[in-house]
Scaffold this active site. Sequence first.
Site, short mmCIF file in Angstrom:
data_model
loop_
_atom_site.label_atom_id
_atom_site.label_comp_id
_atom_site.label_asym_id
_atom_site.label_seq_id
_atom_site.Cartn_x
_atom_site.Cartn_y
_atom_site.Cartn_z
N LYS A 152 -27.22 -26.32 -56.61
CA LYS A 152 -27.31 -27.61 -56.36
C LYS A 152 -26.72 -28.30 -54.91
CE LYS A 152 -28.43 -32.03 -58.92
NZ LYS A 152 -28.72 -32.69 -60.17
N GLU A 174 -32.25 -39.06 -75.35
CA GLU A 174 -32.33 -40.36 -75.93
C GLU A 174 -32.39 -40.60 -77.29
OE1 GLU A 174 -33.63 -39.34 -73.06
OE2 GLU A 174 -32.76 -40.12 -71.40
N ARG A 180 -38.22 -43.50 -74.90
CA ARG A 180 -38.38 -42.61 -75.90
C ARG A 180 -38.03 -42.55 -77.39
NH1 ARG A 180 -37.66 -37.14 -72.56
NH2 ARG A 180 -39.72 -37.50 -71.45
C1 LIG Z 1 -35.80 -38.97 -70.18
C2 LIG Z 1 -34.89 -39.11 -69.02
N1 LIG Z 1 -33.62 -39.25 -69.21
C3 LIG Z 1 -33.00 -39.52 -67.85
C4 LIG Z 1 -33.48 -39.11 -66.62
C5 LIG Z 1 -32.58 -39.05 -65.48
N2 LIG Z 1 -32.40 -37.94 -64.86
C6 LIG Z 1 -33.19 -37.55 -63.87
S1 LIG Z 1 -32.81 -36.01 -63.28
C7 LIG Z 1 -31.74 -35.83 -64.39
C8 LIG Z 1 -30.99 -34.59 -64.31
C9 LIG Z 1 -31.96 -33.26 -64.50
O1 LIG Z 1 -31.11 -32.40 -64.28
P1 LIG Z 1 -31.76 -30.98 -64.06
O2 LIG Z 1 -33.22 -30.72 -64.98
O3 LIG Z 1 -30.79 -29.82 -64.18
O4 LIG Z 1 -32.27 -30.94 -62.58
P2 LIG Z 1 -31.38 -30.74 -61.38
O5 LIG Z 1 -31.40 -32.19 -60.64
O6 LIG Z 1 -29.90 -30.45 -61.69
O7 LIG Z 1 -32.19 -30.06 -60.54
C10 LIG Z 1 -31.69 -37.03 -65.15
C11 LIG Z 1 -30.62 -37.17 -66.44
C12 LIG Z 1 -34.72 -39.04 -66.68
N3 LIG Z 1 -35.50 -38.69 -65.70
N4 LIG Z 1 -35.45 -38.87 -67.94
#
Ligand SMILES: Cc1ncc(C[n+]2csc(CCOP(=O)(O)OP(=O)(O)O)c2C)c(N)n1
Length: 631
Positions: free
Chosen positions: A282, A367, A395
Site C-alpha cells: 500500500k 458492522e 448495514r
Molecule cells: C461497510 C464499510 N465499512 C467501512 C468502510 C470504510 N473503508 C473504506 S476502505 C477501507 C479499508 C479497506 O481495506 P482493503 O480492502 O484492504 O483495501 P486497501 O485500501 O488496503 O487497498 C475501509 C474500512 C467502507 N467503505 N465500507
Amino acid sequence: MAKILDSIHQPNDIKNIPPEQYEELAQEIRDFLLGSISQTGGHLASNLGVVELTMALHLCLNLPEDKIIWDVGHQSYVHKILTGRKDAFPGLRSYGGISGFPKCRESDCDAFDTGHSSTSISAALGYARGRDLLGEKYTVAAVIGDGALTGGMAYEALNNAARMDTNLIIILNDNKMSISENVGGVSKYLNDIRINESYIDFKEDVEAALRRIPRIGESVAKGVKRSKDSLKQILMPGGFFEDLGIDYMGPVDGHDIGQLVKAIQAAKRKKQTVLVHVITKKGKGYLPAEEDPSAYHGVDKFDVSTGQPLSTSTALSYTQVFSRIMLRMAAEDEKIVGVCAAMPYGTGLYKFSKQYPKRFFDVGIAEEHAVTFAAGLAAAGMKPYVAIYSSFLQRAYDQLIHDVCIPHYPVVFCIDRAGIVGADGETHQGILDLSFLSSIPGMNVFAPKNKYELYDILKFSRTFDEPLAIRYPRGKAYEGLRKFRAPIVAGKSELLYEGKDVAVLAVGSMVQVAEDIRERLLEAGIAPTLVNVRFVKPVDTELILKLAAGHKLVVTLEENVLRGGFGEQVDALLTRECSAGRHTSDSPAKTLNFGIPDVYVEHGNVDFLKATLGLDAHSVTEKILEELKKL
Ligand SMILES: Cc1ncc(C[n+]2csc(CCOP(=O)(O)OP(=O)(O)O)c2C)c(N)n1
C-alpha cells in the site's frame, strides 16, 4: 518528452504498449496519481498499491465486455485512468466531476457501483450466473482487499461461489492493511501464506512434480492438498480456500506485471471459482505513504515534496471531541469499552485503543458483528460505546433491532459522519440514520447542537440504561451557543429563544443554521422561537404541542431525508392530535419541513450541496418569510 500515458485515451489502449515500457508506464501513472490527488484530495495509498495489478487486469481483459468489480471502489482510480478518464481528474470528487468510486453512469467500463465494503464477490457471482444463463462468454473478476475480506458478506459470497462449474475470478489484493493495520484470524492466515513466499510457479511446479511420481504421484498430490499440516502450507498454500471448494493461486507478486499477467491468464482458463492471491504494498512508490499507509489512505490536498497537508485546521472536530471524552470517561469507569469496525482513526477511538488496549475492540469491516458483539458485551455487564459512521451503520439494522433494542441493552452508538459528508458521495452520505433509528422501538436518538452538548450527552449516557444513538456530523465541532447548557433530560428538547409567530425546531447540526435563520428573521422584524430538538426519538411531544398551539408556523430542520425523519414525526403528531380533537388551539400551526428530499445526494462540497438542497440559512429564511406572508 512525450509520455506513454498520453497514448492511452480509451479502454484497451494499454494493449498497444510494448512490455518493455510497462515499468515506465507504471511510474508515469504513479506520478500522475500523486500530482492529481495532491491537488484534489482523495484515496491515495490504495491506488498507488494497485498500479501494476490494474495494468495487468487491463492487459488480460477486454473492457467493457469483461467485468471488473472493485470492492469498496476507492482503489479504482488507475482503472479510471486506463479507461479514458485521465483528463477528468481535476474534477475528482467535486460536484459534477468524476466520482471517487466506480459509477456505471460514468463509464460502461465500471461494471458495478461500490463504496461500501465486501460486496464485490456477491456482485461478481451474480454477474457470472447471469452471464451463464444468458449463454454469454465474458470474464468476471472481483478485486477485493484483505481489509474488505474481513467483512461477513464476503464469506457468504465465497460460500455461495464454491464448487461452481463455471469461471469466476477473485483477485485478493493483500497489502496487510485495512485503513489501519488489518485485524483478525484471516489476516493472520494470509500473513502466514505471505511469509512462505512460495509463488505461483513454485506451487504449480511442486504439484506437477508430485503428480509425475510413477504410480503414487496422483494420490500424493491429492494427499498433500487434503492435509492440514504446515508442509501443505509451504507446498500448497491457500488451503482454507481450497477446502471451501475455491481454487487458490498464489501468492503472486503484485508489482510484477509478468507474474500478474501469467496468473490472471491462468485464472481465466479455470472452470470454477478461482482466487488469485496478490501481494501488494500500500502506498507503493511514494515513501511517506509506504511508511504510513494509514495516514495516506484518504488525503486532503497536500504538498508532494513534504507529504504535509496544505491546510491545517486547529479547530476541533466532533470526532476529536468524542475521542477526548472517551478517554476521560474510560479513566473513571472500567466497564466502558470501545468498539469500532476497522476505523480506529476515523471514529476517534485510536487514542483509546492505545490507552486501554484490553477494552478496545476493532472487529474488522464487520458492522453487523460490531453491533451484536457490543450487545454481548452489554449482556455481560460492560458499557459498550460503538463508534461508527452513519452510512456504515445502515448495514446493521437488524442487529440494532434484534440484538440491542428488543432485549433493551444499554449500548451507546456514537454515530459520526451523520448528514452530508461531501466528496465521498451517495454511498457515504449519512442521511438516513434519523429515519431508520427512529423507527426502532426502544431506541433513543440524540443529536448534539455543539461540542459542549456532545460532552453532556456522553456524560448522560453513562448512567442511561437504554439503547442510545448519538449522531454528529463530519468536521468542525460547533462552539457557538455555549451559554445554553440546560441539563439533559431523556426525551426533552431545549428551548433556546422564545418568540412568536414562527417556531423553528432544529436537529443537531441544523441548530447552527437555525441561529443564522433567527438573525435573518429578526432583521425582517420577526422574533422566532428557537428549539434545539436534542431527542429525535422519543420526541418532546409536550413541547411540540405547546409550540403548535402558540405559533402560526412550526418549522423543522434536519440533515436527514424527510421520509421518516424528525419533521414527519412532528407532522404525524400534530395530525394525530388534531384528528383526535385534542388540539388546544382553534387554528393549529402549519408546518414546514426542511430536510433532504427522496434522492441520493452525489459528491461535492458540503456547503454547496446543502445550499443546493435548500438547507442553507438564506433559502430556509426566504421560504419561511414566503409562508408567513400567506398565513
Ligand atoms: C461497510 C464499510 N465499512 C467501512 C468502510 C470504510 N473503508 C473504506 S476502505 C477501507 C479499508 C479497506 O481495506 P482493503 O480492502 O484492504 O483495501 P486497501 O485500501 O488496503 O487497498 C475501509 C474500512 C467502507 N467503505 N465500507
